[in-house]
Design a protein around this motif. Structure first.
Motif, PDB file in Angstrom:
ATOM      1  N   PHE A 154      14.476 -94.921   0.510  1.00  0.00           N
ATOM      2  CA  PHE A 154      13.428 -94.113   1.139  1.00  0.00           C
ATOM      3  C   PHE A 154      13.206 -92.818   0.359  1.00  0.00           C
ATOM      4  CE2 PHE A 154      11.866 -90.878   4.011  1.00  0.00           C
ATOM      5  CZ  PHE A 154      10.823 -91.533   4.643  1.00  0.00           C
ATOM      6  N   ALA A 155      14.310 -92.174  -0.007  1.00  0.00           N
ATOM      7  CA  ALA A 155      14.200 -90.902  -0.746  1.00  0.00           C
ATOM      8  C   ALA A 155      13.535 -91.144  -2.099  1.00  0.00           C
ATOM      9  CB  ALA A 155      15.579 -90.288  -0.933  1.00  0.00           C
ATOM     10  N   LEU A 156      13.901 -92.246  -2.767  1.00  0.00           N
ATOM     11  CA  LEU A 156      13.305 -92.548  -4.082  1.00  0.00           C
ATOM     12  C   LEU A 156      11.810 -92.775  -3.945  1.00  0.00           C
ATOM     13  CD1 LEU A 156      16.040 -94.947  -5.491  1.00  0.00           C
ATOM     14  CD2 LEU A 156      15.389 -92.763  -6.482  1.00  0.00           C
ATOM     15  N   ARG A 157      11.435 -93.495  -2.892  1.00  0.00           N
ATOM     16  CA  ARG A 157      10.013 -93.784  -2.707  1.00  0.00           C
ATOM     17  C   ARG A 157       9.218 -92.534  -2.366  1.00  0.00           C
ATOM     18  NH1 ARG A 157       9.764 -99.370   0.678  1.00  0.00           N
ATOM     19  NH2 ARG A 157      10.154-100.764  -1.062  1.00  0.00           N
ATOM     20  N   ASN A 158       9.901 -91.533  -1.865  1.00  0.00           N
ATOM     21  CA  ASN A 158       9.216 -90.283  -1.532  1.00  0.00           C
ATOM     22  C   ASN A 158       9.418 -89.213  -2.611  1.00  0.00           C
ATOM     23  OD1 ASN A 158       7.897 -90.355   1.238  1.00  0.00           O
ATOM     24  ND2 ASN A 158       9.849 -91.413   1.531  1.00  0.00           N
TER      25      ASN A 158
ATOM     26  N   ALA B 108       3.117 -81.920  -8.630  1.00  0.00           N
ATOM     27  CA  ALA B 108       3.617 -81.404  -7.360  1.00  0.00           C
ATOM     28  C   ALA B 108       3.015 -82.214  -6.218  1.00  0.00           C
ATOM     29  CB  ALA B 108       3.223 -79.953  -7.214  1.00  0.00           C
ATOM     30  N   ASN B 109       3.846 -82.760  -5.402  1.00  0.00           N
ATOM     31  CA  ASN B 109       3.318 -83.506  -4.256  1.00  0.00           C
ATOM     32  C   ASN B 109       4.103 -83.051  -3.033  1.00  0.00           C
ATOM     33  OD1 ASN B 109       5.761 -84.575  -4.627  1.00  0.00           O
ATOM     34  ND2 ASN B 109       5.052 -86.583  -5.260  1.00  0.00           N
ATOM     35  N   GLU B 110       4.005 -83.826  -1.980  1.00  0.00           N
ATOM     36  CA  GLU B 110       4.680 -83.375  -0.773  1.00  0.00           C
ATOM     37  C   GLU B 110       6.189 -83.601  -0.907  1.00  0.00           C
ATOM     38  OE1 GLU B 110       2.631 -87.264   0.507  1.00  0.00           O
ATOM     39  OE2 GLU B 110       2.322 -85.672  -0.908  1.00  0.00           O
ATOM     40  N   SER B 111       6.750 -82.985  -1.948  1.00  0.00           N
ATOM     41  CA  SER B 111       8.160 -83.182  -2.223  1.00  0.00           C
ATOM     42  C   SER B 111       9.022 -82.657  -1.082  1.00  0.00           C
ATOM     43  CB  SER B 111       8.517 -82.461  -3.512  1.00  0.00           C
ATOM     44  OG  SER B 111       9.893 -82.397  -3.631  1.00  0.00           O
ATOM     45  N   LEU B 112       9.882 -83.532  -0.618  1.00  0.00           N
ATOM     46  CA  LEU B 112      10.761 -83.132   0.476  1.00  0.00           C
ATOM     47  C   LEU B 112      11.747 -82.074   0.012  1.00  0.00           C
ATOM     48  CD1 LEU B 112      11.528 -86.648   1.953  1.00  0.00           C
ATOM     49  CD2 LEU B 112       9.612 -85.159   2.405  1.00  0.00           C
ATOM     50  N   GLU B 113      11.999 -82.052  -1.286  1.00  0.00           N
ATOM     51  CA  GLU B 113      12.989 -81.109  -1.799  1.00  0.00           C
ATOM     52  C   GLU B 113      12.527 -79.668  -1.694  1.00  0.00           C
ATOM     53  OE1 GLU B 113      15.975 -82.060  -2.429  1.00  0.00           O
ATOM     54  OE2 GLU B 113      15.302 -84.086  -2.016  1.00  0.00           O
ATOM     55  N   ASP B 114      11.208 -79.457  -1.468  1.00  0.00           N
ATOM     56  CA  ASP B 114      10.734 -78.093  -1.321  1.00  0.00           C
ATOM     57  C   ASP B 114      11.322 -77.444  -0.075  1.00  0.00           C
ATOM     58  OD1 ASP B 114       9.287 -78.144  -3.565  1.00  0.00           O
ATOM     59  OD2 ASP B 114       7.437 -78.789  -2.614  1.00  0.00           O
ATOM     60  N   PHE B 115      11.917 -78.260   0.762  1.00  0.00           N
ATOM     61  CA  PHE B 115      12.452 -77.727   2.016  1.00  0.00           C
ATOM     62  C   PHE B 115      13.974 -77.727   2.004  1.00  0.00           C
ATOM     63  CE2 PHE B 115       8.184 -78.785   2.679  1.00  0.00           C
ATOM     64  CZ  PHE B 115       7.735 -77.748   3.458  1.00  0.00           C
ATOM     65  N   VAL B 116      14.477 -77.432   0.837  1.00  0.00           N
ATOM     66  CA  VAL B 116      15.912 -77.515   0.637  1.00  0.00           C
ATOM     67  C   VAL B 116      16.676 -76.512   1.506  1.00  0.00           C
ATOM     68  CG1 VAL B 116      16.072 -75.915  -1.307  1.00  0.00           C
ATOM     69  CG2 VAL B 116      17.571 -77.896  -1.220  1.00  0.00           C
ATOM     70  N   HIS B 117      16.016 -75.437   1.943  1.00  0.00           N
ATOM     71  CA  HIS B 117      16.729 -74.416   2.706  1.00  0.00           C
ATOM     72  C   HIS B 117      16.783 -74.697   4.207  1.00  0.00           C
ATOM     73  CE1 HIS B 117      17.382 -72.083  -0.768  1.00  0.00           C
ATOM     74  NE2 HIS B 117      16.113 -71.917  -1.020  1.00  0.00           N
ATOM     75  N   ILE B 118      16.138 -75.765   4.652  1.00  0.00           N
ATOM     76  CA  ILE B 118      16.172 -76.027   6.093  1.00  0.00           C
ATOM     77  C   ILE B 118      17.515 -76.647   6.469  1.00  0.00           C
ATOM     78  CG2 ILE B 118      13.666 -76.247   6.294  1.00  0.00           C
ATOM     79  CD1 ILE B 118      13.975 -79.257   6.327  1.00  0.00           C
ATOM     80  N   PRO B 119      17.915 -76.558   7.744  1.00  0.00           N
ATOM     81  CA  PRO B 119      19.221 -77.116   8.135  1.00  0.00           C
ATOM     82  C   PRO B 119      19.322 -78.619   7.841  1.00  0.00           C
ATOM     83  CG  PRO B 119      18.295 -75.777   9.895  1.00  0.00           C
ATOM     84  CD  PRO B 119      17.229 -75.905   8.870  1.00  0.00           C
ATOM     85  N   ASP B 120      20.563 -79.083   7.642  1.00  0.00           N
ATOM     86  CA  ASP B 120      20.786 -80.488   7.284  1.00  0.00           C
ATOM     87  C   ASP B 120      20.176 -81.452   8.292  1.00  0.00           C
ATOM     88  OD1 ASP B 120      22.029 -79.745   5.045  1.00  0.00           O
ATOM     89  OD2 ASP B 120      24.076 -80.031   5.788  1.00  0.00           O
ATOM     90  N   LEU B 131       6.312 -89.751   7.391  1.00  0.00           N
ATOM     91  CA  LEU B 131       5.705 -88.549   6.823  1.00  0.00           C
ATOM     92  C   LEU B 131       4.200 -88.703   6.602  1.00  0.00           C
ATOM     93  CD1 LEU B 131       6.388 -85.733   5.792  1.00  0.00           C
ATOM     94  CD2 LEU B 131       6.821 -86.713   3.557  1.00  0.00           C
ATOM     95  N   GLU B 132       3.834 -89.866   6.075  1.00  0.00           N
ATOM     96  CA  GLU B 132       2.414 -90.031   5.723  1.00  0.00           C
ATOM     97  C   GLU B 132       1.502 -89.887   6.922  1.00  0.00           C
ATOM     98  OE1 GLU B 132       1.386 -93.362   3.277  1.00  0.00           O
ATOM     99  OE2 GLU B 132       3.051 -92.886   1.924  1.00  0.00           O
ATOM    100  N   SER B 133       1.861 -90.542   8.033  1.00  0.00           N
ATOM    101  CA  SER B 133       0.968 -90.449   9.189  1.00  0.00           C
ATOM    102  C   SER B 133       1.006 -89.052   9.796  1.00  0.00           C
ATOM    103  CB  SER B 133       1.287 -91.525  10.219  1.00  0.00           C
ATOM    104  OG  SER B 133       2.605 -91.381  10.634  1.00  0.00           O
TER     105      SER B 133
END
Lengths: 258, 193
Positions: A154-158, B108-120, B131-133
């Motif tokens: 999932f992470a790779l696909r995103n 640059a896209n909706e990279s989840l890593e941009d939110f690295v500082h949020i809690p685990d 995410l997409e919907s």
């Protein structure tokens, strides 16, 4: 509801104490409606981040035009200037003559052999025209039950490569995980996507099932790194595989390797 | 937990102002970003010469490199192990290769890593949600809530303080901005789902 939203904002902004955060984590598990709100806030933040990036890109283009029209664009530093210019080697008339004679001899040689040699390309150009982002398939096997593997895919696909890398390393440390080879293959792929070519080669070297795929991508990584000799060694091997034979032969031609 | 100090490479002490600025919020951050953009804008010309790109494509590669560099600085991936110029050069080179092959997969896209500082826990929810919907739903609503709301939320996300937003958008004071922001966010989140 506004109060809930304020709590979510404080939670995401790291403004809660560790105890408050831990309580909130538990609450998220117990209250689906709170989790739902959190998901909405996360989606909002992602979109706002994207909007900000779009605005910045617009501002950059505007700034560049301003700098250009006011003649304030900084000069390319000398060390970079040298790199971007083609090298002009001073030549005497004799060198020119010898060069022309050699060129004519080479042309004649190929003409006589009837070889239609394709123009030589730089390894990086060949890489650019051959590299296609890999697909990260869900694998139908017993691993489907492994939630960490699912999370990895999932992470790779995103394009969430840092998380995926972390998950893969966790999987590789797990002695019950049965498919290290695929994990290394996907690790190699994600390093390729992140343009960490050395790391990609290292990961691909540990693949022992889908060797052809790993060798194909390793070869591309060597091309990206401009390591022609290493790429050629792999191309020679790839020519033995039916699937890659044609492509490998074409790349060797582009590199002007007979 | 102590924060790691922001470091520039010893050969480039001038980088420190930019690095510190990018770690600030609001106008200071924007100023540092534009200083960085201007300082290294010669990369566009360099890209035209070295990679035979058109000016437009070299500029696109440069713009995206600056964005990637900002993200790396913010996420502390850039640790001052090289000069900013060298670091940016590496990113720019890769972006130019992407331009050559017209592949924008790393854009640059909706990279989840941009939110690295949020809690685990929030990260785990983010990785598991559809995410997409969610994004499609939010985007549709963001366009409906009105320009005023969108602008306040956007400037907040960019790190501007309520007082700065009040001046920027012509509101009476920071309290007014706080109220607008609360209402806009609540109205948006209520409509979703």
């Amino acid at each position: 509801m506004e109060e809930e939203i304020q709590r979510i904002v404080a939670y995401l902004d790291g403004e809660m104490s560790p105890d408050q955060q831990s309580d909130f984590d538990k609450e998220l598990d117990q209250r689906p409606e709170l989790k739902e709100l959190l998901e909405r806030e996360l989606a909002l933040r992602i979109l706002l981040k994207k909007e900000e990036e779009q605005e910045l890109l617009k501002a950059f283009s505007q700034k560049y035009q301003e700098l250009k029209s006011s003649g304030k664009l900084p000069e390319v530093p000398v060390e970079l200037e040298k790199e971007s210019e083609s090298k002009v080697v001073p030549m005497t008339r004799w060198f020119v003559r010898i060069g022309l004679a050699l060129a004519a001899a080479i042309a004649l040689f190929f003409l006589l052999r009837g070889i239609s040699q394709e123009p030589s390309m730089e390894p990086t150009q060949i890489f650019a025209s051959n590299y296609i982002s890999p697909e990260f398939d869900e694998v139908k096997s017993s691993m489907d039950s492994d939630s960490l593997w699912k999370k990895t895919v999932f992470a790779l696909r995103n394009n969430s490569y840092d998380s995926a890398r972390k998950y893969i390393h966790e999987l590789l440390l797990d002695s019950s995980f049965a498919d290290n080879s695929r994990a290394y293959l996907y690790l190699g792929h994600l390093e390729m996507e992140q343009e960490n070519y050395e790391a990609a080669i290292e990961a691909y070297s540990k693949v022992d099932v889908e060797i052809q795929t790993a060798e194909w991508y390793s070869m591309l990584a060597y091309l990206a790194l401009n390591k022609k000799n290493e790429a050629i060694k792999l191309l020679n091997r790839l020519q033995d595989y039916d699937y890659y034979k044609k492509k490998a032969t074409q790349i060797k031609k582009n590199l002007s390797i007979p | 937990m102590t924060e790691e100090p922001i470091q520039a490479h010893p050969n480039c002490p001038e980088d420190l102002d930019i690095l510190n600025g990018i770690h600030q919020k609001g106008s200071q951050r924007d100023k540092a970003i534009m200083t960085m953009f201007e300082s290294f804008s010669y990369f566009v010309k360099f890209g035209q010469g070295k990679y035979r790109l058109s000016e437009e494509n070299a500029q696109t590669a440069y713009n995206e490199s600056i964005l990637a560099c900002i993200n790396a600085i913010e996420r502390k991936k850039f640790k001052g192990e090289s000069c900013l110029k060298t670091y940016l050069h590496t990113i720019f080179r890769n972006k130019c290769v992407n331009e050559i092959r017209s592949n924008k997969s790393n854009q640059a896209n909706e990279s989840l890593e941009d939110f690295v500082h949020i809690p685990d826990k929030a990260k785990s929810i983010l990785h598991q949600m559809d995410l997409e919907s969610r994004l499609a739903e939010t985007l549709a609503l963001l366009d409906k809530i009105g320009k005023k709301c969108k602008e306040v939320l956007l400037q907040t996300a960019r790190g501007y303080s309520s007082s700065e937003i009040a001046v920027m958008l012509g509101y009476k004071d920071d309290n007014t901005v706080n109220v607008i922001r609360r209402r806009c966010r609540a109205s948006l989140l209520k409509q979703m789902g």
